[in-house]
Design a protein around this motif. Structure first.
Motif, PDB file in Angstrom:
ATOM      1  N   THR A  56      -3.809  -9.150   5.438  1.00 38.20           N
ATOM      2  CA  THR A  56      -4.138  -7.931   6.186  1.00 38.20           C
ATOM      3  C   THR A  56      -5.458  -7.328   5.725  1.00 38.20           C
ATOM      4  N   ALA A  92      -7.977  -9.309   7.508  1.00 34.38           N
ATOM      5  CA  ALA A  92      -7.961  -8.940   8.929  1.00 34.38           C
ATOM      6  C   ALA A  92      -8.786  -7.682   9.156  1.00 34.38           C
ATOM      7  N   HIS A 109      -1.300 -13.415  12.820  1.00 36.01           N
ATOM      8  CA  HIS A 109      -2.672 -13.213  12.351  1.00 36.01           C
ATOM      9  C   HIS A 109      -3.504 -14.488  12.539  1.00 36.01           C
ATOM     10  N   THR A 155      -2.124  -5.943  12.553  1.00 38.58           N
ATOM     11  CA  THR A 155      -2.542  -5.510  11.218  1.00 38.58           C
ATOM     12  C   THR A 155      -2.369  -4.032  10.961  1.00 38.58           C
ATOM     13  N   LEU A 161      -5.296  -8.655  17.098  1.00 38.08           N
ATOM     14  CA  LEU A 161      -5.299  -8.652  15.635  1.00 38.08           C
ATOM     15  C   LEU A 161      -5.040  -7.253  15.099  1.00 38.08           C
TER      16      LEU A 161
END
Length: 537
Positions: free
Chosen positions: A19, A22, A65, A104, A100
């Motif tokens: 994360t 991301a 992801h 996230t 995304l």
């Protein structure tokens, strides 16, 4: 620790790495979206960030992801280097990054008790003689997303700084056991770096002028006597970290000479500024709307009109009334220069332009303009948007949500029993809690979210392109984490909670949306406080 607990701890650790990466992808895309003219310059950064995300996500079996990252990479392969980003490609990338973002920043991981915490990559180093205070500070810093390490020996601190330059160092003047040993350590470690590390010194004794001068000369930004509580120190640490890096100034240049305009663009970009160049004065209105400059540079004499006439047109628009305007001209007649500035200009630079003089002027004007703007639109205590500007932003986001057919949420937060806190511990402690919550919100919400101080102990949050369930998950996670944060008042420690109401936009006015969020907030209060309520549709 049993095997299952160990596996769960590892799984959460891996989730945080994915994360965090991301968010690097999302931040890079945000730079491209904010300034399409600079998009090609960030293309390779986005490719590298997305590729790293896919590798991490596949390794740690985070399929959503990985899929989002692969889609972004596929779209980027068709975008050739040094080629402008067209509208169709931008729309496709926006949709891909939104997938995304939802995975996230707007989804709570179903298998963990809380959303993964994003920590800053650069550490904060703590060098205090009081080990208990150091441990307490590290725990508090972790709540605010800092990665902190404590040291008990000067040699270890110097070695760590050589390996990884910290964002800032909190240093006890007597670290090492004797007076000024801490300062001597800082003097030694600063020699390892081209640019100094910001140092916050603390002392149990009121330092002499010699001690304070020595501390200042080796990079000391602050000198606290007597030593202050963790809340105050964290506020100062936040001030000197890279999380507060100044955004590049947005400079609009109007010059009918293409060669001169190109030269200006090169000079501005080299100085780290964002430049938008036009050579036709008739494009000025469109450029103002599209670019929203912070500083405007105008050539004095152009075919069809003068820079003074353009300046008067610009000043007729309220939102550009205080934007600095700088004239460029070979005109050396001082009376004519003064006349030009009386018609809307702020400065006058004579051609040929010295690049250093130009950049210094832009920095000075830009800093002042931002300071004045902040006084107009920001709350002086928390630094958040004030009530009036928050409602203005809400109106803007409603227009954007309607145009793009996207969801949007508006949340209101109220600190529980805040009057009791003020009555018990005093208003300075209450003010510190308000600043603490504002910092907490800024670090845990997206850059595209807008946070305002609505009034007193009430805060308002605008969440563009966010579904109601996702808004509830994010704010509930923030609520839980904030309630765990230990507040300090002298020798006493206590915790503070907040209640929250959220309303999702239903193609309604800003006032109607605010009223529904407010009713949801009062529902949270009626249900015992310290909870998040979603307004009924």
């Amino acid at each position: 620790m049993n095997d299952e607990s160990q596996k769960e701890k590892l799984r959460q650790h891996f989730a945080r790495r994915v994360t965090t990466q991301a968010r690097v992808v999302l931040d890079t895309w945000q730079k491209i979206r904010d300034d399409r003219s600079q998009a090609p310059a960030h293309r390779d950064d986005l490719i590298a960030a997305a590729d790293k995300l896919v590798r991490y996500a596949r390794r740690f079996e985070m399929d959503s992801h990985a899929a989002a990252g692969e889609l972004i990479l596929a779209l980027l392969t068709d975008w050739h280097q040094d080629t402008p980003l067209d509208d169709a490609k931008a729309k496709a990338l926006e949709d891909a990054t939104e997938n995304l973002r939802l995975s996230t920043q707007r989804r709570t991981d179903q298998d963990t008790s809380s959303a993964p915490q994003q920590y800053r990559r650069t550490p904060v180093y703590i060098a205090l003689s009081n080990e208990e205070m150091a441990s307490r500070l590290i725990r508090q810093l972790e709540f605010f997303g800092f990665r902190a390490s404590a040291f008990s020996a000067s040699a270890d601190l110097i070695e760590a700084c050589a390996l990884s330059k910290p964002e800032t160092i909190l240093m006890d003047v007597s670290f090492g056991g004797r007076d000024n040993d801490g300062i001597a350590t800082v003097e030694q470690l600063q020699e390892q770096h081209d640019t100094p590390i910001p140092i916050i010194f603390v002392s149990d004794e009121d330092g002499s002028i010699e001690t304070r001068l020595r501390a200042s000369r080796c990079g000391g930004e602050e000198f606290f006597y007597p030593a202050v509580d963790p809340g105050q120190l964290i506020e100062k640490i936040e001030t000197y970290t890279h999380g507060n890096t100044v955004e590049p100034y947005k400079v609009l240049v109007l010059d009918d000479s293409r060669a001169q305009a190109k030269y200006m663009e090169t000079v501005l970009k080299k100085a780290g500024m964002t430049a938008h160049i036009i050579t036709d004065p008739m494009q000025i209105i469109h450029a103002l709307e599209e670019f929203s400059p912070e500083i405007i540079i105008l050539d004095m004499y152009m075919p069809g009109c003068t820079g003074m006439e353009i300046a008067r047109v610009i000043r007729q628009q309220d939102r550009f009334h205080s934007v600095p305007i700088i004239y460029l001209s070979a005109e050396e007649d001082v009376s004519k220069q003064l006349h030009a500035m009386s018609l809307g200009g702020d400065d006058f630079l004579t051609k040929p332009i010295d690049p250093k003089h130009l950049i210094a002027t832009l920095h000075n004007r830009g800093r002042r303009a931002r300071s004045l703007l902040a006084l107009m639109i920001r709350d002086s205590l928390t630094g958040l948007f004030n009530h009036t500007h928050t409602l203005h932003l809400l109106e803007q986001e409603i227009v954007r949500a309607r145009q793009k057919d996207q969801p949007m949420c508006f949340a209101m937060i109220d600190i529980d029993f805040f009057k009791k806190v003020n009555d018990t511990f005093g208003h300075p402690i209450g003010d510190r809690i308000l600043r603490s919550l504002s910092m907490f919100l800024k670090q845990r919400l997206r850059k595209t979210d807008h946070i305002g101080r609505y009034g007193g102990e009430e805060f308002a949050i605008i969440l563009p392109n966010t579904r109601p369930g996702d808004a509830r998950n994010v704010l509930n996670e923030i609520r839980e984490r904030f309630s765990e944060l230990t507040q300090q008042a002298g020798d006493r420690e206590f915790n503070v909670t907040f209640s929250c109401g959220i309303a999702d936009w239903q193609d309604e006015t800003a006032q109607a949306l605010c009223e529904r969020a407010d009713r949801a907030l009062y529902t949270s209060k009626e249900h015992g406080r310290n909870c998040v309520t979603l307004a009924e549709t």
